[in-house]
Design a protein around this motif. Structure first.
Motif, PDB file in Angstrom:
ATOM      1  N   PRO A 443       0.809  -1.213   0.000  1.00  0.00           N
ATOM      2  CA  PRO A 443       0.000   0.000   0.000  1.00  0.00           C
ATOM      3  C   PRO A 443       0.848   1.271   0.000  1.00  0.00           C
ATOM      4  CG  PRO A 443       0.061  -0.928   2.206  1.00  0.00           C
ATOM      5  CD  PRO A 443       0.745  -1.924   1.312  1.00  0.00           C
ATOM      6  N   LEU A 444       0.203   2.374  -0.357  1.00  0.00           N
ATOM      7  CA  LEU A 444       0.884   3.653  -0.437  1.00  0.00           C
ATOM      8  C   LEU A 444       1.329   4.131   0.946  1.00  0.00           C
ATOM      9  CD1 LEU A 444      -1.516   5.556  -2.877  1.00  0.00           C
ATOM     10  CD2 LEU A 444       0.689   4.511  -3.433  1.00  0.00           C
ATOM     11  N   LEU A 445       2.483   4.804   0.956  1.00  0.00           N
ATOM     12  CA  LEU A 445       3.000   5.470   2.153  1.00  0.00           C
ATOM     13  C   LEU A 445       3.162   4.524   3.341  1.00  0.00           C
ATOM     14  CD1 LEU A 445       0.928   8.785   1.886  1.00  0.00           C
ATOM     15  CD2 LEU A 445       3.322   8.446   1.265  1.00  0.00           C
ATOM     16  N   ALA A 446       3.480   3.269   3.029  1.00  0.00           N
ATOM     17  CA  ALA A 446       3.639   2.285   4.107  1.00  0.00           C
ATOM     18  C   ALA A 446       4.843   2.591   4.994  1.00  0.00           C
ATOM     19  CB  ALA A 446       3.775   0.886   3.515  1.00  0.00           C
ATOM     20  N   HIS A 447       5.755   3.429   4.518  1.00  0.00           N
ATOM     21  CA  HIS A 447       6.898   3.801   5.354  1.00  0.00           C
ATOM     22  C   HIS A 447       6.509   4.862   6.384  1.00  0.00           C
ATOM     23  CE1 HIS A 447       6.680   6.863   2.273  1.00  0.00           C
ATOM     24  NE2 HIS A 447       7.586   7.611   2.882  1.00  0.00           N
ATOM     25  N   LEU A 448       5.367   5.537   6.154  1.00  0.00           N
ATOM     26  CA  LEU A 448       4.885   6.557   7.085  1.00  0.00           C
ATOM     27  C   LEU A 448       3.713   6.073   7.927  1.00  0.00           C
ATOM     28  CD1 LEU A 448       4.792   9.813   4.890  1.00  0.00           C
ATOM     29  CD2 LEU A 448       6.567   9.113   6.495  1.00  0.00           C
ATOM     30  N   ASP A 600       7.642   7.275  11.178  1.00  0.00           N
ATOM     31  CA  ASP A 600       8.383   6.249  10.443  1.00  0.00           C
ATOM     32  C   ASP A 600       7.973   4.891  11.012  1.00  0.00           C
ATOM     33  OD1 ASP A 600      10.328   4.430   9.484  1.00  0.00           O
ATOM     34  OD2 ASP A 600      11.835   6.016   9.344  1.00  0.00           O
ATOM     35  N   THR A 601       7.466   4.014  10.151  1.00  0.00           N
ATOM     36  CA  THR A 601       6.950   2.728  10.630  1.00  0.00           C
ATOM     37  C   THR A 601       8.052   1.741  11.014  1.00  0.00           C
ATOM     38  OG1 THR A 601       6.681   2.094   8.304  1.00  0.00           O
ATOM     39  CG2 THR A 601       4.725   2.852   9.472  1.00  0.00           C
ATOM     40  N   TYR A 626       4.387   6.870  17.386  1.00  0.00           N
ATOM     41  CA  TYR A 626       5.537   6.101  16.916  1.00  0.00           C
ATOM     42  C   TYR A 626       6.534   6.031  18.072  1.00  0.00           C
ATOM     43  CZ  TYR A 626       3.423   6.967  12.358  1.00  0.00           C
ATOM     44  OH  TYR A 626       2.549   7.025  11.299  1.00  0.00           O
ATOM     45  N   VAL A 627       6.807   4.812  18.543  1.00  0.00           N
ATOM     46  CA  VAL A 627       7.529   4.618  19.794  1.00  0.00           C
ATOM     47  C   VAL A 627       8.778   3.779  19.544  1.00  0.00           C
ATOM     48  CG1 VAL A 627       7.293   3.904  22.200  1.00  0.00           C
ATOM     49  CG2 VAL A 627       5.259   4.588  20.912  1.00  0.00           C
ATOM     50  N   ASN A 628       9.908   4.204  20.138  1.00  0.00           N
ATOM     51  CA  ASN A 628      11.138   3.426  19.954  1.00  0.00           C
ATOM     52  C   ASN A 628      11.202   2.273  20.952  1.00  0.00           C
ATOM     53  OD1 ASN A 628      11.975   4.524  22.402  1.00  0.00           O
ATOM     54  ND2 ASN A 628      13.553   5.847  21.505  1.00  0.00           N
ATOM     55  N   GLN A 629      12.297   1.563  20.943  1.00  0.00           N
ATOM     56  CA  GLN A 629      12.395   0.327  21.726  1.00  0.00           C
ATOM     57  C   GLN A 629      12.374   0.556  23.221  1.00  0.00           C
ATOM     58  OE1 GLN A 629      12.248  -2.810  20.511  1.00  0.00           O
ATOM     59  NE2 GLN A 629      11.798  -1.779  18.560  1.00  0.00           N
ATOM     60  N   ILE A 630      12.766   1.753  23.688  1.00  0.00           N
ATOM     61  CA  ILE A 630      12.791   1.984  25.142  1.00  0.00           C
ATOM     62  C   ILE A 630      11.507   2.652  25.637  1.00  0.00           C
ATOM     63  CG2 ILE A 630      15.309   2.156  25.140  1.00  0.00           C
ATOM     64  CD1 ILE A 630      14.959   5.199  25.522  1.00  0.00           C
ATOM     65  N   GLY A 631      10.553   2.893  24.710  1.00  0.00           N
ATOM     66  CA  GLY A 631       9.280   3.459  25.122  1.00  0.00           C
ATOM     67  C   GLY A 631       9.171   4.961  24.982  1.00  0.00           C
ATOM     68  N   ALA A 632      10.090   5.589  24.263  1.00  0.00           N
ATOM     69  CA  ALA A 632      10.009   7.031  24.028  1.00  0.00           C
ATOM     70  C   ALA A 632       9.235   7.285  22.736  1.00  0.00           C
ATOM     71  CB  ALA A 632      11.407   7.635  23.920  1.00  0.00           C
TER      72      ALA A 632
END
Length: 673
Positions: A443-448, A600-601, A626-632
């Motif tokens: 699908p479109l814009l799957a990176h966003l 960013d997905t 959108y959350v990183n691995q440490i929860g930020a």
């Protein structure tokens, strides 16, 4: 490509050089000031060594038939011989519409010289394009200067269709990139270009004087006409019957040309004339109301609010003038204040930080007190060469071209499924244009967007009639009235035009050559200062320390505006850290969104959607975290949710200090309205 431009310091040569560099070509700007003399042949072989293409923009100012014939015969012969020795693959000659017509050139010997030049190149055995241009707007002040005596000017009776020199330069650059057709030993092309309006030289001069007050240092009270160059020129022999008709009118040209001579020094110099530059002027003036400001931009168009090029300007009642951030027209409502000069269509070729100076394309050296690099980004080129119907959509010029082509019922191929591609595909469809949308994946814009939203957006495009084609661009070809896009799998897509949006690269060449620190952009500190004394950078080209997200470079309007303002204030003596984390926004049919931070997905996503009557998620309204691995939280997507950018920034800041353990708890953190 490596391209040698002869006559590179002249009116058209300077613009051609700038246009070629804009599209990433390596340009050898050759002139007598650089040791290249086509009349004697001195330096030609060195200038052409390794060149893929050559542009002849040479000229001589003379009224003498003998001198014109000698100059153009000799230079064309020397250049042709040197080009053959160097194995140059294409030669483009800038000439004059009607010059080869005996009825025209018998009345003006200079045109006989140009006719001889054209013949020499046609007979050279090289792949040649001869550009037959009508008279440039830029030449009228020169004519007036030569023909004014006291309060009266006597202009030759000359019916003309004047054209902007920048448009001719664009055509030359397009022809440089054109490959020979391969059907004959050498290809000879004849391409004519004229302006959209027909008038006499006197009429054009009078209209210019109304706006500019004087031309070429002359302000005659009366302009008379006399048939100095013969009946053919007087009756329209300089207007080609066929050829390209440029869209730039005299009024538009007057609004986009510089009214000032370049000074030897300015308190503040801004290189680049886009959004960051316009806001930097505001920033400087907030601290210093009187210091001199010089702005130098390669694009001949005045700074425009760039998002409008793919949004507002496609509405039925839109007006380009309203989207200008500054106007170069004297007396215009958006003209910069006193002691501020816009020098558009002007190239800066080098910087010398040690003595605070820069050099312009014509060789002039300009000193500065403080300097801002706002050079922006250039589109990444693909195998499909830019041209009249192949647009790498970045400029006002691109907008004007696409607006002319993309009428209801036209067919446009849009290549690239990112931010600009989706916007253009949507807005063209809403304007009744048939769109074939070439993307590398669906699908479109799957990176966003998370998968569920990406599928919703893709369905919307399909339901609106957009033809989605999955593939990768391999190349293509352009015709006078159309273009063919070729994909890697062999698919060919014929359309009226192609818009290519496959990313941009920061324009760091000046900074790198001057010894500034560069790494995917010009590196700056939190005050937007580079590692060179008195030099700042802002906008698409700047890589800065974001207080929330770390070192990054952002290619969107909010970054250009906010950075430009802070850089301008700091140049003028303020000491303000840049503390903004920019956001971007878009409109896709009835959907609108704002994206804050790293949308960013590759991060984990938490979706919070409105609930429909069926109890299922309603993708018309929602927030995605959108959350990183440490929860930020590193980014927030506001989908049809407005006035929530500040809360999104605060959430990113708070969770950077106190990471989220329960991701589900993020739902509801930002209300929908």
């Amino acid at each position: 490509m490596k391209v040698t431009v002869l006559g590179a310091t002249g009116t058209i040569g300077t613009l051609i050089t700038a246009r070629l560099r804009e599209f990433g070509h390596e340009v050898i700007a050759a002139s007598r000031t650089t040791g290249v003399d086509a009349l004697t042949g001195r330096g030609l072989d060195e200038a052409l060594a390794g060149a893929d293409a050559l542009v002849d923009a040479l000229n001589i100012e003379t009224m003498s038939t003998a001198k014109a014939l000698e100059f153009f015969t000799t230079t064309a012969g020397n250049v042709s011989a040197a080009a053959r020795r160097a194995g140059v693959g294409r030669l483009v000659c800038v000439s004059i519409a009607g010059a080869a017509d005996p009825d025209v050139n018998k009345g003006y010997g200079y045109y006989r010289g140009k006719a001889v030049q054209e013949h020499a190149y046609r007979s050279s055995g090289l792949p040649v394009t001869v550009i037959h241009s009508t008279q440039w707007f830029e030449l009228v002040p020169t004519i007036l200067r030569r023909t004014t005596l006291g309060p009266v000017a006597v202009l030759p009776t000359m019916r003309m269709a004047p054209v902007a020199a920048a448009s001719v330069a664009r055509l030359v650059a397009d022809e440089v990139a054109r490959k020979p057709d391969g059907r004959t030993g050498h290809e000879v092309r004849e391409v004519a270009i004229r302006g959209p309006e027909v008038a006499t030289a006197a009429e054009v001069a009078r209209r210019m004087l109304v706006v500019r007050g004087s031309l070429g240092g002359r302000d005659p009270k009366r302009i008379l006409e006399a048939p100095l160059f013969g009946r053919a020129i007087a009756s329209g022999g300089l207007i080609p019957e066929e050829g390209l008709v440029d869209e730039v009118t005299l009024e538009q040209w007057l609004a986009g040309t510089r009214p000032h001579a370049v000074r030897d020094a300015y308190d503040y110099v801004i290189v680049g004339a886009g959004m960051a530059a316009a806001k930097a002027i505001d920033g400087i003036r907030a601290e210093d109301q009187s210091g001199s400001i010089g702005v130098f931009g390669e694009d001949p168009s005045a700074p425009v609010y760039r998002p409008d090029l793919s949004k507002t300007l496609w509405k039925e009642d839109a007006n380009l003038e309203e989207s200008l951030m500054l106007s170069a027209a004297p007396g215009a409502a958006k003209a910069p204040g006193g002691n501020t000069e816009l020098h558009l269509g002007t190239t800066v070729t080098s910087l010398t930080p040690d003595d605070r100076s820069l050099t312009l394309g014509g060789g002039q050296r300009v000193r500065y007190g403080k300097l801002l690099l706002a050079t922006g980004a250039a589109p990444r080129l693909t195998g499909l060469e830019p041209g009249p119907r192949v647009l790498y959509y970045r400029t006002v010029d691109d907008y004007r071209r696409l607006r002319e082509i993309a009428r209801a019922g036209a067919h446009v191929a849009v290549v690239g499924g990112g931010y600009i591609g989706t916007e253009i595909a949507a807005v063209l469809t809403q304007n009744g244009v048939r769109v074939t949308f070439v993307v590398t994946s669906v699908p479109l814009l799957a990176h966003l967007f998370p998968e569920s939203l990406a599928h919703t957006v893709t369905r919307e495009f399909s339901d609106r009639g957009v033809e989605l084609v999955v593939g990768r661009l391999a190349g293509g070809s352009a015709r006078r009235k159309g273009v063919t896009v070729r994909l890697e799998d062999g698919t060919g897509i014929a359309a009226d035009a192609a818009v290519v949006g496959v990313g941009v690269s920061p324009r760091t060449e000046l900074a790198r050559a001057a010894g500034l620190a560069v790494d995917d952009g010009i590196l700056v500190d939190d005050h937007l200062r580079t590692n060179a004394h008195s030099i700042y950078a802002a906008g698409d080209v700047a890589r800065y320390p974001d207080r929330l997200l770390g070192v990054r470079r952002v290619e969107h309007a909010a970054a250009a505006e906010t950075m430009g303002t802070v850089a301008g204030r700091n140049m003028a003596g303020a000491h303000r850290p840049y503390r903004t984390s920019p956001f971007f926004w878009s409109d896709l049919f009835d959907f609108g969104y704002e994206a804050v931070g790293e949308v960013d997905t590759r991060h984990r996503t938490v979706e919070d959607w409105a609930v429909g009557e069926d109890g299922q998620p309603d993708h018309s309204t929602g927030v995605v975290y959108y959350v990183n691995q440490i929860g930020a939280v590193r980014g927030v997507l506001l989908w049809n949710v407005w006035e929530s950018v500040k809360p999104a920034r605060k959430l990113i800041e708070r969770t950077g200090l106190e990471p989220v353990r329960d991701l589900d708890s993020l739902r509801g953190a930002i209300p929908f309205g």
